[in-house]
Design an enzyme around this catalytic site. Structure first.
Site: not given
Ligand SMILES: NC(=O)c1ccc[n+]([C@@H]2O[C@H](COP(=O)([O-])OP(=O)(O)OC[C@H]3O[C@@H](n4cnc5c(N)ncnc54)[C@H](OP(=O)(O)O)[C@@H]3O)[C@@H](O)[C@H]2O)c1
Length: 292
Positions: A119, A57
Protein backbone atom coordinates in the site's frame (compact mmCIF):
# COMPACT_ATOMS: atom_id res chain seq x y z
CA UNK A 1 -18.66 -12.61 -21.86
CA UNK A 2 -16.49 -9.74 -22.99
CA UNK A 3 -15.83 -6.37 -21.47
CA UNK A 4 -16.77 -3.23 -23.44
CA UNK A 5 -13.49 -1.67 -22.37
CA UNK A 6 -11.12 -1.00 -25.22
CA UNK A 7 -7.35 -0.58 -25.37
CA UNK A 8 -6.05 -2.75 -22.53
CA UNK A 9 -2.55 -1.99 -21.32
CA UNK A 10 0.03 -4.69 -20.66
CA UNK A 11 2.93 -4.91 -18.24
CA UNK A 12 5.97 -6.60 -19.76
CA UNK A 13 7.87 -6.95 -16.47
CA UNK A 14 6.12 -10.01 -15.05
CA UNK A 15 8.34 -13.09 -14.75
CA UNK A 16 5.22 -15.26 -14.94
CA UNK A 17 2.45 -14.25 -17.32
CA UNK A 18 2.04 -10.65 -18.48
CA UNK A 19 -0.68 -8.68 -16.74
CA UNK A 20 -3.22 -6.93 -18.95
CA UNK A 21 -5.29 -4.18 -17.37
CA UNK A 22 -8.46 -2.61 -18.75
CA UNK A 23 -8.13 1.07 -19.65
CA UNK A 24 -10.36 2.06 -16.70
CA UNK A 25 -10.97 0.51 -13.28
CA UNK A 26 -13.29 1.01 -10.32
CA UNK A 27 -12.30 2.34 -6.88
CA UNK A 28 -14.09 1.23 -3.74
CA UNK A 29 -12.70 3.34 -0.89
CA UNK A 30 -15.60 3.96 1.55
CA UNK A 31 -17.94 1.53 -0.24
CA UNK A 32 -19.10 -0.80 2.50
CA UNK A 33 -21.92 -3.12 3.50
CA UNK A 34 -24.94 -3.83 1.35
CA UNK A 35 -24.76 -0.56 -0.60
CA UNK A 36 -21.08 -1.20 -1.28
CA UNK A 37 -21.73 -4.74 -2.45
CA UNK A 38 -24.48 -3.52 -4.78
CA UNK A 39 -22.25 -0.75 -6.15
CA UNK A 40 -19.58 -3.31 -7.05
CA UNK A 41 -22.11 -5.63 -8.72
CA UNK A 42 -23.53 -2.65 -10.59
CA UNK A 43 -20.08 -1.60 -11.82
CA UNK A 44 -19.36 -5.12 -13.07
CA UNK A 45 -22.70 -5.29 -14.85
CA UNK A 46 -21.84 -2.05 -16.69
CA UNK A 47 -18.52 -3.49 -17.86
CA UNK A 48 -15.87 -2.60 -15.26
CA UNK A 49 -13.43 -5.46 -14.83
CA UNK A 50 -10.67 -3.99 -12.63
CA UNK A 51 -11.91 -3.58 -9.04
CA UNK A 52 -9.70 -1.93 -6.41
CA UNK A 53 -9.86 -2.65 -2.69
CA UNK A 54 -7.42 -2.78 0.24
CA UNK A 55 -7.07 -4.52 3.58
CA UNK A 56 -7.18 -1.05 5.19
CA UNK A 57 -10.49 -0.09 3.55
CA UNK A 58 -12.16 -2.77 5.67
CA UNK A 59 -14.30 -3.69 2.69
CA UNK A 60 -12.64 -6.76 1.19
CA UNK A 61 -15.68 -8.80 2.29
CA UNK A 62 -18.06 -6.28 0.76
CA UNK A 63 -16.17 -6.15 -2.53
CA UNK A 64 -15.80 -9.93 -2.67
CA UNK A 65 -19.56 -10.29 -2.09
CA UNK A 66 -20.23 -7.85 -4.94
CA UNK A 67 -18.02 -9.85 -7.28
CA UNK A 68 -19.60 -13.15 -6.18
CA UNK A 69 -23.10 -11.74 -6.77
CA UNK A 70 -22.12 -10.65 -10.27
CA UNK A 71 -20.59 -14.04 -11.07
CA UNK A 72 -23.56 -15.97 -9.63
CA UNK A 73 -26.05 -13.91 -11.64
CA UNK A 74 -24.11 -14.53 -14.86
CA UNK A 75 -23.05 -10.91 -15.32
CA UNK A 76 -19.37 -11.79 -15.53
CA UNK A 77 -17.05 -14.79 -15.37
CA UNK A 78 -14.78 -14.81 -12.33
CA UNK A 79 -11.67 -15.05 -14.49
CA UNK A 80 -12.55 -11.83 -16.31
CA UNK A 81 -12.32 -9.80 -13.08
CA UNK A 82 -9.07 -8.33 -11.79
CA UNK A 83 -9.69 -8.00 -8.07
CA UNK A 84 -7.01 -5.96 -6.30
CA UNK A 85 -6.14 -5.66 -2.61
CA UNK A 86 -3.24 -4.14 -0.68
CA UNK A 87 -0.85 -4.86 2.17
CA UNK A 88 -0.95 -2.28 5.00
CA UNK A 89 2.24 -0.72 6.34
CA UNK A 90 1.94 -2.36 9.75
CA UNK A 91 2.31 -5.81 8.20
CA UNK A 92 5.47 -5.47 6.11
CA UNK A 93 7.50 -8.09 8.02
CA UNK A 94 7.56 -11.35 6.03
CA UNK A 95 5.48 -13.49 8.40
CA UNK A 96 2.91 -10.72 8.96
CA UNK A 97 2.70 -10.03 5.23
CA UNK A 98 2.06 -13.66 4.33
CA UNK A 99 -0.59 -13.96 7.06
CA UNK A 100 -2.23 -10.73 5.84
CA UNK A 101 -2.36 -11.90 2.24
CA UNK A 102 -3.96 -15.17 3.41
CA UNK A 103 -6.50 -13.17 5.45
CA UNK A 104 -7.26 -10.95 2.43
CA UNK A 105 -7.91 -14.06 0.33
CA UNK A 106 -10.20 -15.41 3.03
CA UNK A 107 -12.12 -12.15 3.46
CA UNK A 108 -12.88 -11.69 -0.24
CA UNK A 109 -13.86 -15.32 -0.69
CA UNK A 110 -13.30 -15.42 -4.44
CA UNK A 111 -10.15 -17.54 -4.64
CA UNK A 112 -6.62 -16.31 -5.31
CA UNK A 113 -6.35 -12.52 -5.53
CA UNK A 114 -5.62 -11.30 -9.03
CA UNK A 115 -3.40 -8.37 -8.05
CA UNK A 116 -1.88 -7.61 -4.64
CA UNK A 117 -0.05 -4.36 -3.93
CA UNK A 118 2.13 -2.97 -1.13
CA UNK A 119 0.00 0.00 0.00
CA UNK A 120 2.81 2.46 0.85
CA UNK A 121 6.61 2.08 0.94
CA UNK A 122 6.93 3.59 4.44
CA UNK A 123 10.66 4.12 3.83
CA UNK A 124 11.25 5.21 7.42
CA UNK A 125 10.33 1.69 8.49
CA UNK A 126 12.92 0.16 6.17
CA UNK A 127 10.85 -2.94 5.41
CA UNK A 128 9.48 -2.53 1.91
CA UNK A 129 12.07 -4.85 0.31
CA UNK A 130 11.13 -7.56 2.84
CA UNK A 131 7.44 -6.95 2.07
CA UNK A 132 8.16 -7.24 -1.67
CA UNK A 133 9.98 -10.54 -1.14
CA UNK A 134 6.94 -11.75 0.82
CA UNK A 135 4.62 -10.82 -2.06
CA UNK A 136 6.89 -12.71 -4.46
CA UNK A 137 6.59 -15.70 -2.11
CA UNK A 138 2.79 -15.29 -1.90
CA UNK A 139 2.62 -15.30 -5.69
CA UNK A 140 4.88 -18.32 -5.96
CA UNK A 141 2.65 -20.15 -3.45
CA UNK A 142 -0.44 -19.30 -5.55
CA UNK A 143 -2.20 -17.01 -3.04
CA UNK A 144 -2.09 -14.12 -5.52
CA UNK A 145 -1.57 -14.03 -9.28
CA UNK A 146 0.14 -10.70 -9.88
CA UNK A 147 1.97 -8.31 -7.57
CA UNK A 148 2.76 -4.64 -7.49
CA UNK A 149 3.03 -1.58 -5.28
CA UNK A 150 1.39 1.76 -4.56
CA UNK A 151 2.97 5.11 -3.90
CA UNK A 152 6.50 3.99 -4.74
CA UNK A 153 8.85 6.72 -5.94
CA UNK A 154 11.43 5.87 -8.61
CA UNK A 155 14.10 5.48 -5.91
CA UNK A 156 11.99 2.84 -4.13
CA UNK A 157 11.31 0.98 -7.38
CA UNK A 158 15.00 1.01 -8.28
CA UNK A 159 15.79 -0.43 -4.85
CA UNK A 160 13.34 -3.30 -5.38
CA UNK A 161 14.92 -4.12 -8.72
CA UNK A 162 18.44 -3.95 -7.33
CA UNK A 163 17.66 -6.06 -4.23
CA UNK A 164 15.33 -8.67 -5.73
CA UNK A 165 15.83 -8.51 -9.51
CA UNK A 166 12.10 -7.98 -9.96
CA UNK A 167 10.12 -4.82 -10.64
CA UNK A 168 6.42 -4.55 -9.74
CA UNK A 169 3.94 -5.00 -12.56
CA UNK A 170 1.85 -2.08 -11.30
CA UNK A 171 2.51 1.14 -9.38
CA UNK A 172 -0.70 2.78 -8.15
CA UNK A 173 -0.02 6.46 -7.41
CA UNK A 174 -1.80 9.71 -6.59
CA UNK A 175 -2.43 11.30 -9.97
CA UNK A 176 -4.92 13.96 -11.07
CA UNK A 177 -4.62 17.29 -12.90
CA UNK A 178 -3.23 19.12 -9.84
CA UNK A 179 -0.51 16.44 -9.51
CA UNK A 180 -0.02 14.87 -12.96
CA UNK A 181 3.13 12.82 -12.24
CA UNK A 182 4.60 14.13 -15.50
CA UNK A 183 5.41 17.50 -17.07
CA UNK A 184 7.80 18.35 -14.25
CA UNK A 185 5.35 17.66 -11.40
CA UNK A 186 5.92 14.32 -9.72
CA UNK A 187 7.42 12.30 -12.54
CA UNK A 188 6.68 8.77 -11.34
CA UNK A 189 4.46 8.16 -14.38
CA UNK A 190 7.43 8.88 -16.66
CA UNK A 191 9.70 6.51 -14.71
CA UNK A 192 7.09 3.74 -14.67
CA UNK A 193 6.47 4.05 -18.41
CA UNK A 194 10.18 3.96 -19.21
CA UNK A 195 10.60 0.77 -17.15
CA UNK A 196 7.52 -1.19 -18.24
CA UNK A 197 5.62 -0.69 -14.97
CA UNK A 198 1.89 0.00 -15.40
CA UNK A 199 0.61 3.11 -13.63
CA UNK A 200 -2.78 3.17 -11.97
CA UNK A 201 -4.05 6.60 -10.88
CA UNK A 202 -5.69 6.86 -7.47
CA UNK A 203 -8.03 9.76 -6.72
CA UNK A 204 -8.07 10.30 -10.50
CA UNK A 205 -10.85 12.90 -10.16
CA UNK A 206 -9.09 14.56 -7.24
CA UNK A 207 -12.12 13.37 -5.23
CA UNK A 208 -14.20 15.76 -7.34
CA UNK A 209 -11.79 18.69 -6.97
CA UNK A 210 -10.38 18.19 -10.47
CA UNK A 211 -13.61 18.98 -12.26
CA UNK A 212 -13.86 22.76 -12.11
CA UNK A 213 -10.74 24.16 -13.82
CA UNK A 214 -11.02 26.17 -17.04
CA UNK A 215 -9.15 23.69 -19.32
CA UNK A 216 -11.34 20.80 -18.11
CA UNK A 217 -14.55 22.79 -18.50
CA UNK A 218 -13.66 24.09 -21.95
CA UNK A 219 -12.73 20.60 -23.23
CA UNK A 220 -16.01 19.32 -21.79
CA UNK A 221 -17.96 22.01 -23.64
CA UNK A 222 -16.05 21.37 -26.88
CA UNK A 223 -16.81 17.63 -26.84
CA UNK A 224 -20.28 17.68 -25.29
CA UNK A 225 -18.80 15.61 -22.45
CA UNK A 226 -18.84 15.99 -18.67
CA UNK A 227 -15.83 17.30 -16.70
CA UNK A 228 -15.30 13.84 -15.16
CA UNK A 229 -15.19 12.26 -18.62
CA UNK A 230 -12.60 14.81 -19.72
CA UNK A 231 -10.35 14.13 -16.72
CA UNK A 232 -10.61 10.37 -17.23
CA UNK A 233 -9.83 10.74 -20.95
CA UNK A 234 -6.79 12.84 -19.95
CA UNK A 235 -5.53 9.95 -17.77
CA UNK A 236 -5.93 7.53 -20.64
CA UNK A 237 -4.08 9.88 -23.01
CA UNK A 238 -1.13 9.98 -20.60
CA UNK A 239 -1.10 6.20 -20.24
CA UNK A 240 -2.41 5.76 -16.69
CA UNK A 241 -5.27 3.47 -15.69
CA UNK A 242 -7.69 5.57 -13.63
CA UNK A 243 -9.73 3.86 -10.92
CA UNK A 244 -12.51 6.36 -10.10
CA UNK A 245 -14.87 5.52 -7.27
CA UNK A 246 -18.56 6.26 -7.88
CA UNK A 247 -21.45 5.21 -5.68
CA UNK A 248 -24.27 5.68 -8.15
CA UNK A 249 -24.88 3.66 -11.28
CA UNK A 250 -25.36 6.89 -13.25
CA UNK A 251 -21.85 8.11 -12.38
CA UNK A 252 -20.36 4.65 -12.95
CA UNK A 253 -21.85 4.74 -16.45
CA UNK A 254 -20.79 8.35 -17.04
CA UNK A 255 -17.21 7.50 -16.11
CA UNK A 256 -17.14 4.38 -18.27
CA UNK A 257 -18.29 6.41 -21.26
CA UNK A 258 -15.07 8.44 -21.00
CA UNK A 259 -13.56 5.55 -22.98
CA UNK A 260 -15.24 6.97 -26.09
CA UNK A 261 -13.69 10.44 -25.63
CA UNK A 262 -10.43 11.39 -27.35
CA UNK A 263 -8.85 14.70 -26.33
CA UNK A 264 -6.58 16.71 -28.62
CA UNK A 265 -2.89 16.99 -27.73
CA UNK A 266 -3.51 20.66 -26.88
CA UNK A 267 -6.31 19.79 -24.48
CA UNK A 268 -4.15 17.14 -22.79
CA UNK A 269 -1.26 19.60 -22.41
CA UNK A 270 -3.50 22.34 -21.00
CA UNK A 271 -4.79 19.98 -18.30
CA UNK A 272 -1.29 18.69 -17.50
CA UNK A 273 -0.17 22.32 -17.10
CA UNK A 274 -2.53 22.61 -14.10
CA UNK A 275 0.02 20.58 -12.11
CA UNK A 276 1.63 22.14 -9.07
CA UNK A 277 4.53 20.89 -6.97
CA UNK A 278 2.25 21.25 -3.91
CA UNK A 279 -0.72 19.73 -5.77
CA UNK A 280 -1.02 16.50 -3.77
CA UNK A 281 -4.45 16.54 -2.10
CA UNK A 282 -3.17 15.91 1.42
CA UNK A 283 0.54 16.44 1.01
CA UNK A 284 1.20 12.71 1.27
CA UNK A 285 4.76 12.57 -0.08
CA UNK A 286 5.82 8.88 -0.19
CA UNK A 287 9.38 9.89 0.68
CA UNK A 288 8.22 10.64 4.23
CA UNK A 289 4.57 9.63 4.60
CA UNK A 290 3.91 6.59 6.78
CA UNK A 291 0.74 4.51 6.45
CA UNK A 292 -0.12 1.76 8.89
N1 LIG B 1 -3.26 3.27 -3.16
C1 LIG B 1 -3.63 4.30 -2.44
O1 LIG B 1 -2.87 4.79 -1.58
C2 LIG B 1 -4.99 4.90 -2.66
C3 LIG B 1 -5.33 6.10 -2.03
C4 LIG B 1 -6.59 6.63 -2.27
C5 LIG B 1 -7.49 5.97 -3.10
N2 LIG B 1 -7.16 4.78 -3.68
C6 LIG B 1 -8.10 4.05 -4.57
O2 LIG B 1 -8.45 4.93 -5.64
C7 LIG B 1 -9.86 4.99 -5.74
C8 LIG B 1 -10.32 6.31 -6.31
O3 LIG B 1 -9.86 7.39 -5.52
P1 LIG B 1 -10.84 8.24 -4.57
O4 LIG B 1 -12.04 7.45 -4.23
O5 LIG B 1 -9.99 8.76 -3.48
O6 LIG B 1 -11.21 9.52 -5.45
P2 LIG B 1 -11.83 9.78 -6.91
O7 LIG B 1 -12.15 8.53 -7.60
O8 LIG B 1 -10.94 10.77 -7.54
O9 LIG B 1 -13.16 10.57 -6.55
C9 LIG B 1 -14.26 9.95 -5.94
C10 LIG B 1 -15.28 11.04 -5.68
O10 LIG B 1 -15.70 11.61 -6.93
C11 LIG B 1 -17.11 11.47 -7.05
N3 LIG B 1 -17.42 11.16 -8.46
C12 LIG B 1 -17.28 9.97 -9.10
N4 LIG B 1 -17.65 10.06 -10.37
C13 LIG B 1 -18.06 11.34 -10.57
C14 LIG B 1 -18.58 12.05 -11.67
N5 LIG B 1 -18.75 11.46 -12.85
N6 LIG B 1 -18.91 13.37 -11.50
C15 LIG B 1 -18.74 13.98 -10.32
N7 LIG B 1 -18.24 13.35 -9.23
C16 LIG B 1 -17.91 12.05 -9.35
C17 LIG B 1 -17.51 10.35 -6.11
O11 LIG B 1 -18.80 10.57 -5.64
P3 LIG B 1 -19.88 9.40 -5.36
O12 LIG B 1 -19.16 8.22 -4.83
O13 LIG B 1 -20.81 10.02 -4.42
O14 LIG B 1 -20.50 9.08 -6.68
C18 LIG B 1 -16.51 10.52 -4.98
O15 LIG B 1 -16.94 11.53 -4.07
C19 LIG B 1 -10.33 4.75 -4.30
O16 LIG B 1 -11.71 4.49 -4.21
C20 LIG B 1 -9.40 3.63 -3.91
O17 LIG B 1 -9.87 2.41 -4.46
C21 LIG B 1 -5.91 4.23 -3.47
Amino acid sequence: MTSPQASPVTSPVSPTSPLELPALGFGTYRLRGEAGRDAVTSALSLGYRLIDSAYSYENEGTVGAGIRAAVESGVVDRDEVIYTSKLPGRYQHREDALATVAESVWRAGIGPIDLYLIHWPNPGQGLYVEAWQALIEARDRGLVKHIGVCNFLPEHLATLERETGELPEVNQIEMHPAFPQTGGVGGTLDWDTAHGVLTEAWSPLGRGGALTSAPVRSAAAAHGATPAQVVLAWHRALGSVAIPKASSRARQQENLESLQLELSAGEVDAITALGRIDGRMKGQDPAVYEEF
